[in-house]
Design an enzyme around this catalytic site. Sequence first.
Site, short mmCIF file in Angstrom:
data_model
loop_
_atom_site.label_atom_id
_atom_site.label_comp_id
_atom_site.label_asym_id
_atom_site.label_seq_id
_atom_site.Cartn_x
_atom_site.Cartn_y
_atom_site.Cartn_z
N ASP A 140 0.67 -1.26 0.21
CA ASP A 140 -0.08 -0.14 -0.20
C ASP A 140 0.85 1.40 0.09
O ASP A 140 0.19 2.52 -0.36
CB ASP A 140 -1.05 -0.01 1.15
CG ASP A 140 -2.07 -1.12 1.48
OD1 ASP A 140 -2.24 -1.36 0.61
OD2 ASP A 140 -2.72 -1.45 2.50
N ARG A 285 -0.76 -8.65 -4.75
CA ARG A 285 0.15 -9.34 -3.89
C ARG A 285 1.33 -9.93 -4.66
O ARG A 285 2.32 -10.88 -3.75
CB ARG A 285 -0.65 -9.75 -3.03
CG ARG A 285 -1.14 -8.73 -1.68
CD ARG A 285 -0.74 -8.14 -0.80
NE ARG A 285 -0.87 -9.24 -0.31
CZ ARG A 285 -1.70 -9.51 1.08
NH1 ARG A 285 -2.55 -9.09 1.37
NH2 ARG A 285 -1.71 -11.10 1.72
O1 F6P Z 1 -1.79 -4.23 3.54
C1 F6P Z 1 -1.97 -4.39 1.97
C2 F6P Z 1 -2.84 -5.37 2.65
O2 F6P Z 1 -2.97 -5.98 0.76
C3 F6P Z 1 -4.37 -4.31 1.90
O3 F6P Z 1 -4.33 -3.31 0.30
C4 F6P Z 1 -5.17 -5.11 1.50
O4 F6P Z 1 -6.85 -4.69 1.90
C5 F6P Z 1 -4.72 -6.19 3.17
O5 F6P Z 1 -3.81 -6.27 2.85
C6 F6P Z 1 -5.64 -8.33 2.67
O6 F6P Z 1 -5.06 -8.33 3.31
P1 F6P Z 1 -5.08 -10.05 3.30
O7 F6P Z 1 -4.34 -11.01 2.54
O8 F6P Z 1 -5.39 -10.56 5.14
O9 F6P Z 1 -6.46 -10.62 2.89
#
Ligand code: F6P
Length: 358
Positions: A140, A285
């Site tokens: 982020d 990600r």
């Molecule tokens: O904080 C990083 C992030 O990628 C956010 O933008 C997103 O809302 C969150 O992690 C998602 O997390 P998870 O992997 O727990 O769904």
Amino acid sequence: MKTRIGVLTSGGDCPGLNAVLRGVALAGEKLNFDVLGFLDGFEGLLPPGRFVMLDRRSTSGIMPRGGTILGTTNRGHFVAKIGTGNRAIVPVEVIARARATLNAEGVEALIIVGGDGSMTTALQMQEAGINCIGVPKTIDNDLEATAMTFGFDSAVATVADACDRLHTTATSHKRIMVVEVMGRHAGWIALHGGLAGGAHVILIPELKFQYEKIIDAIQAREAKGSVYSLVVAAEGACPAEGQPVMRQRSDAENRFGGIGDVVAAEIAARTGKETRCTVLGHLQRGGPPTTLDRILGTRFGVKAVQLANEGHFGAMVSYQNYQVRHVPIADAVNRLRLVPPHGEMVQTARDVDISFGD
Ligand code: F6P
């Protein structure tokens, strides 16, 4: 006997973590350190033996790989951040068990690669007498204490690539395409990804939007002969009169998501145009890091080892003015860097005819 240092990755993963681990291993080898990589975030500190040795051989070839070879979690015994901005205290007995593991293995310093929540835990461990060094991580890019974090550039590249693809299908069908991207509190991914991907409307948490303004922007494009439009919405984007859309509220972090569908339905209802929503989610990600993230991750990892060598405990690696420096972890936690609504990036986007729906 060599000095032993530990490293762990904590919180949500992101591209570039393995570049950090490789940097730590190779810079550690140069300084004659043994590097222990603890598995699955802080949880690896609880039972004995939950680590692997990180060295030239075990980190060979990992830099282009997404994720983290050590595993990670944003749940478990060490969670020190709940909801938005709220902090929890990691129980003293949990920190005592971690200290016992580190002592048993002769680990003299622990490098913690993580986001704001993990740095909050790191600070508590440092205050409890464990030598900690922080490496900031978040796709982020919303930590005030560092101008940039690795993972962000890769996420932006994924968004831009998705936009490129959606442009072509949107044009063919004369549709409105809405792309939902990550960013709960800060709209950096939406802003950069939208700008790079040629979006026509960008919705970010920092600028509350109005549906009429989104429709105005779409219709203004139509009046000039553009039969399709691309809207990029951060998951934390929110109408002026409304609440952010959540998938799940819990005692841990709130999970955002769903605003893309809501915006798409509203646009379809108000314009009568075919509208589709694509949620990029964890695609942002995953996958290989960009060159920029490989380099930044490597620099962060090497710097963390140097800080360990110099005894700069309680410090977090930080990127400032094109240099990798360090700041106290205590100054870094709980300070988010949001998109300045009147900043140069927002103005640049407005100057190339991007609407923020505000
Ligand atoms: O904080 C990083 C992030 O990628 C956010 O933008 C997103 O809302 C969150 O992690 C998602 O997390 P998870 O992997 O727990 O769904």
